[in-house]
Motif scaffolding. Sequence first.
Motif, PDB file in Angstrom:
ATOM      1  N   LEU A 147       8.613  -2.119 -12.282  1.00 57.17           N
ATOM      2  CA  LEU A 147       9.665  -2.744 -11.480  1.00 57.17           C
ATOM      3  C   LEU A 147       9.858  -4.212 -11.825  1.00 57.17           C
ATOM      4  O   LEU A 147      10.766  -4.851 -11.293  1.00 57.17           O
ATOM      5  CB  LEU A 147       9.321  -2.637  -9.985  1.00 57.17           C
ATOM      6  N   ASP A 148       8.989  -4.746 -12.694  1.00 58.03           N
ATOM      7  CA  ASP A 148       8.982  -6.190 -12.968  1.00 58.03           C
ATOM      8  C   ASP A 148       8.814  -6.953 -11.658  1.00 58.03           C
ATOM      9  O   ASP A 148       9.495  -7.945 -11.389  1.00 58.03           O
ATOM     10  CB  ASP A 148      10.270  -6.617 -13.675  1.00 58.03           C
ATOM     11  N   ALA A 149       7.890  -6.456 -10.840  1.00 60.57           N
ATOM     12  CA  ALA A 149       7.659  -7.008  -9.508  1.00 60.57           C
ATOM     13  C   ALA A 149       6.407  -7.876  -9.493  1.00 60.57           C
ATOM     14  O   ALA A 149       5.484  -7.689 -10.302  1.00 60.57           O
ATOM     15  CB  ALA A 149       7.496  -5.869  -8.498  1.00 60.57           C
ATOM     16  N   GLU A 150       6.365  -8.837  -8.583  1.00 60.32           N
ATOM     17  CA  GLU A 150       5.135  -9.576  -8.329  1.00 60.32           C
ATOM     18  C   GLU A 150       4.090  -8.597  -7.814  1.00 60.32           C
ATOM     19  O   GLU A 150       4.407  -7.695  -7.014  1.00 60.32           O
ATOM     20  CB  GLU A 150       5.379 -10.659  -7.287  1.00 60.32           C
ATOM     21  N   PHE A 151       2.854  -8.748  -8.246  1.00 58.26           N
ATOM     22  CA  PHE A 151       1.798  -7.837  -7.804  1.00 58.26           C
ATOM     23  C   PHE A 151       0.654  -8.628  -7.210  1.00 58.26           C
ATOM     24  O   PHE A 151       0.183  -9.607  -7.793  1.00 58.26           O
ATOM     25  CB  PHE A 151       1.278  -6.982  -8.958  1.00 58.26           C
ATOM     26  N   PHE A 152       0.210  -8.194  -6.026  1.00 53.47           N
ATOM     27  CA  PHE A 152      -0.895  -8.834  -5.338  1.00 53.47           C
ATOM     28  C   PHE A 152      -1.932  -7.776  -4.983  1.00 53.47           C
ATOM     29  O   PHE A 152      -1.638  -6.834  -4.258  1.00 53.47           O
ATOM     30  CB  PHE A 152      -0.412  -9.516  -4.049  1.00 53.47           C
ATOM     31  N   ARG A 153      -3.137  -7.932  -5.510  1.00 51.29           N
ATOM     32  CA  ARG A 153      -4.248  -7.050  -5.148  1.00 51.29           C
ATOM     33  C   ARG A 153      -5.129  -7.799  -4.158  1.00 51.29           C
ATOM     34  O   ARG A 153      -5.609  -8.907  -4.448  1.00 51.29           O
ATOM     35  CB  ARG A 153      -5.061  -6.667  -6.382  1.00 51.29           C
TER      36      ARG A 153
ATOM     37  N   ASN B  27       0.831  -1.207   0.000  1.00 52.16           N
ATOM     38  CA  ASN B  27       0.000   0.000   0.000  1.00 52.16           C
ATOM     39  C   ASN B  27       0.867   1.259   0.000  1.00 52.16           C
ATOM     40  O   ASN B  27       0.740   2.146   0.834  1.00 52.16           O
ATOM     41  CB  ASN B  27      -0.977  -0.023   1.170  1.00 52.16           C
ATOM     42  N   PHE B  28       1.724   1.271  -0.996  1.00 50.88           N
ATOM     43  CA  PHE B  28       2.655   2.365  -1.219  1.00 50.88           C
ATOM     44  C   PHE B  28       2.712   2.606  -2.719  1.00 50.88           C
ATOM     45  O   PHE B  28       2.721   1.652  -3.503  1.00 50.88           O
ATOM     46  CB  PHE B  28       4.041   1.998  -0.679  1.00 50.88           C
ATOM     47  N   GLY B  29       2.747   3.882  -3.103  1.00 50.75           N
ATOM     48  CA  GLY B  29       2.783   4.209  -4.519  1.00 50.75           C
ATOM     49  C   GLY B  29       4.122   4.767  -4.928  1.00 50.75           C
ATOM     50  O   GLY B  29       5.029   4.899  -4.111  1.00 50.75           O
ATOM     51  N   PRO B  30       4.261   5.113  -6.192  1.00 50.39           N
ATOM     52  CA  PRO B  30       5.573   5.513  -6.688  1.00 50.39           C
ATOM     53  C   PRO B  30       6.060   6.859  -6.177  1.00 50.39           C
ATOM     54  O   PRO B  30       7.263   7.096  -6.117  1.00 50.39           O
ATOM     55  CB  PRO B  30       5.370   5.552  -8.204  1.00 50.39           C
ATOM     56  N   ALA B  31       5.148   7.759  -5.801  1.00 51.90           N
ATOM     57  CA  ALA B  31       5.585   9.109  -5.429  1.00 51.90           C
ATOM     58  C   ALA B  31       4.759   9.603  -4.242  1.00 51.90           C
ATOM     59  O   ALA B  31       4.537   8.869  -3.293  1.00 51.90           O
ATOM     60  CB  ALA B  31       5.486  10.049  -6.630  1.00 51.90           C
ATOM     61  N   SER B  32       4.283  10.842  -4.292  1.00 56.77           N
ATOM     62  CA  SER B  32       3.555  11.406  -3.156  1.00 56.77           C
ATOM     63  C   SER B  32       2.153  10.800  -3.042  1.00 56.77           C
ATOM     64  O   SER B  32       1.659  10.146  -3.960  1.00 56.77           O
ATOM     65  CB  SER B  32       3.458  12.925  -3.299  1.00 56.77           C
ATOM     66  N   VAL B  33       1.522  11.062  -1.915  1.00 52.37           N
ATOM     67  CA  VAL B  33       0.204  10.499  -1.637  1.00 52.37           C
ATOM     68  C   VAL B  33      -0.871  11.181  -2.480  1.00 52.37           C
ATOM     69  O   VAL B  33      -0.620  12.180  -3.156  1.00 52.37           O
ATOM     70  CB  VAL B  33      -0.137  10.644  -0.136  1.00 52.37           C
ATOM     71  N   SER B  34      -2.081  10.651  -2.418  1.00 55.10           N
ATOM     72  CA  SER B  34      -3.201  11.178  -3.182  1.00 55.10           C
ATOM     73  C   SER B  34      -3.523  12.610  -2.768  1.00 55.10           C
ATOM     74  O   SER B  34      -3.146  13.071  -1.681  1.00 55.10           O
ATOM     75  CB  SER B  34      -4.437  10.304  -2.963  1.00 55.10           C
ATOM     76  N   VAL B  35      -4.226  13.322  -3.646  1.00 52.96           N
ATOM     77  CA  VAL B  35      -4.608  14.714  -3.364  1.00 52.96           C
ATOM     78  C   VAL B  35      -5.429  14.795  -2.087  1.00 52.96           C
ATOM     79  O   VAL B  35      -5.224  15.691  -1.246  1.00 52.96           O
ATOM     80  CB  VAL B  35      -5.390  15.299  -4.556  1.00 52.96           C
TER      81      VAL B  35
ATOM     82  N   GLU C  64      -7.286   5.139  -0.068  1.00 47.42           N
ATOM     83  CA  GLU C  64      -7.339   6.557  -0.395  1.00 47.42           C
ATOM     84  C   GLU C  64      -5.988   7.252  -0.202  1.00 47.42           C
ATOM     85  O   GLU C  64      -5.871   8.453  -0.449  1.00 47.42           O
ATOM     86  CB  GLU C  64      -8.402   7.255   0.464  1.00 47.42           C
ATOM     87  N   THR C  65      -4.975   6.510   0.248  1.00 49.73           N
ATOM     88  CA  THR C  65      -3.673   7.122   0.503  1.00 49.73           C
ATOM     89  C   THR C  65      -2.779   7.046  -0.727  1.00 49.73           C
ATOM     90  O   THR C  65      -2.230   8.053  -1.175  1.00 49.73           O
ATOM     91  CB  THR C  65      -2.994   6.465   1.712  1.00 49.73           C
ATOM     92  N   TRP C  66      -2.599   5.836  -1.260  1.00 52.32           N
ATOM     93  CA  TRP C  66      -1.887   5.668  -2.524  1.00 52.32           C
ATOM     94  C   TRP C  66      -2.793   4.890  -3.479  1.00 52.32           C
ATOM     95  O   TRP C  66      -3.301   3.819  -3.133  1.00 52.32           O
ATOM     96  CB  TRP C  66      -0.570   4.925  -2.325  1.00 52.32           C
ATOM     97  N   ASP C  67      -3.000   5.428  -4.652  1.00 49.55           N
ATOM     98  CA  ASP C  67      -3.911   4.871  -5.648  1.00 49.55           C
ATOM     99  C   ASP C  67      -3.488   3.461  -6.031  1.00 49.55           C
ATOM    100  O   ASP C  67      -2.357   3.254  -6.500  1.00 49.55           O
ATOM    101  CB  ASP C  67      -3.907   5.782  -6.879  1.00 49.55           C
ATOM    102  N   PRO C  68      -4.361   2.447  -5.860  1.00 48.53           N
ATOM    103  CA  PRO C  68      -4.012   1.085  -6.247  1.00 48.53           C
ATOM    104  C   PRO C  68      -3.614   0.950  -7.719  1.00 48.53           C
ATOM    105  O   PRO C  68      -2.740   0.140  -8.051  1.00 48.53           O
ATOM    106  CB  PRO C  68      -5.290   0.295  -5.947  1.00 48.53           C
ATOM    107  N   ALA C  69      -4.217   1.741  -8.600  1.00 46.58           N
ATOM    108  CA  ALA C  69      -3.851   1.664 -10.021  1.00 46.58           C
ATOM    109  C   ALA C  69      -2.413   2.122 -10.222  1.00 46.58           C
ATOM    110  O   ALA C  69      -1.665   1.546 -11.025  1.00 46.58           O
ATOM    111  CB  ALA C  69      -4.810   2.516 -10.852  1.00 46.58           C
ATOM    112  N   ALA C  70      -2.003   3.159  -9.495  1.00 44.41           N
ATOM    113  CA  ALA C  70      -0.624   3.634  -9.594  1.00 44.41           C
ATOM    114  C   ALA C  70       0.343   2.606  -9.029  1.00 44.41           C
ATOM    115  O   ALA C  70       1.448   2.416  -9.552  1.00 44.41           O
ATOM    116  CB  ALA C  70      -0.479   4.963  -8.862  1.00 44.41           C
ATOM    117  N   ALA C  71      -0.072   1.939  -7.956  1.00 44.32           N
ATOM    118  CA  ALA C  71       0.768   0.893  -7.374  1.00 44.32           C
ATOM    119  C   ALA C  71       0.952  -0.261  -8.363  1.00 44.32           C
ATOM    120  O   ALA C  71       2.048  -0.822  -8.489  1.00 44.32           O
ATOM    121  CB  ALA C  71       0.152   0.383  -6.072  1.00 44.32           C
TER     122      ALA C  71
END
Length: 289
Positions: A250-256, A143-151, A236-243
Motif C-alpha cells: 500500500l506504500d503505507a507508513e508501518f508501525f510495529r 491489527n488488521f490484515g489483508p484478507a481473512s483471519v488466521s487459521v 493471533e487474529t491477523w498475522d503481523p508479518a502479513a500486515a
Amino acid sequence: MSQLLSLAVPENARSVQFNTPRGVFAALDMAPSESTVRGNTALLVPGFMGSKEDYLSILPHLSRRGVRVVAIDGRGQNETGKASANPSYARDDMAQDLVAIVQEIDDRPVHLLGHSYGGIAARAAVIATEGDPSLWASLTLMNFGPASVSVWQQDRLQLLLSAVECMPLAAMWPYVRNNEVTVPEDVAQFLEQRWLRNAPEHLAAAAAQMLSETDRTPELSRIPIRKAVISGTPDETWDPAAAERMARELDAEFFRLEGGGHSPNVHRPTETAAALAGFWSASREAALA
C-alpha cells in the motif's frame, strides 16, 4: 475479542449521538486540550465485539496532541444497537454507515481508523468513496490484515457462528470472555453487559465477514489517500508479518508496537497515540503543502 482495562473517561470527552439518514449512532466526542492547537478530527471504528470504550486509554494522549476524536459504537454494538428499523450488517452497508456518520461531523475531512474487524468496514468505506478527499484525510488499519483471519481464529469464529444460531448471548458469555486477563470489577461488569447488548445478527455477519474477507490491497493501493498500518504484537487474529507486507504493497507508513498484542490502543496507549498523532500531523502538513 476487543480488550479493555479501564473505564476512565477524560473530562473533555462527551457522549453524543449522530442522527444520520441511516440511523442513530452512539459515540464519544473528545475535544483537544485547550493548551494545544486544534488539528483534524479522527474517526475511530472498533473491532469485533468492541465499542467506543476500547479507545478510552488513548484519548488523553491524543487530546494533549491537539486531536479531536470521535469514537463510535458501530451498528449492532453496545449503545448504538440496531441503529435503524431495518438494519443490514453486510460489509458494504457497514461502510455506508461510516460515510453517513462522517457527513454529520462538522470538522471534515477526518482521519479514519479501523481496528481489527473495524478495518474491514473502514477499508470498504474508502474504496466505495474512492478516497473522497472531502471525507477522508487518511486511513489507518490497526491489527488488521489483508484478507481473512488466521487459521486459529477461524476455528473460534466457526464455533461462535454455530453457537449464536442456537444459544442466547447470556449462555455464551462464559465461553467468549477473556479469562486470561484480570480486570477491575467495573470493567468486568461492563464487558458482560456490552456483550449482551450485541445484536446477534451483527455478531454472525461480522464473524462471517472475518472468515471470508478477500484481499482488497490492490484496490486500496490505487486510492490516492495517505495510509498507515499499525501492528501490535503478538497477534493471533491477523498475522503481523502479513500486515507488514500489506503496508509495503500500500506504500503505507508501518508501525510495529511490541507488546501491544491485538489491542495496542489498550496495552501500549502512549506509543499508539504517538504513532497516530505523528502520522496524522504529517498527513495534514502534506495536504496543506
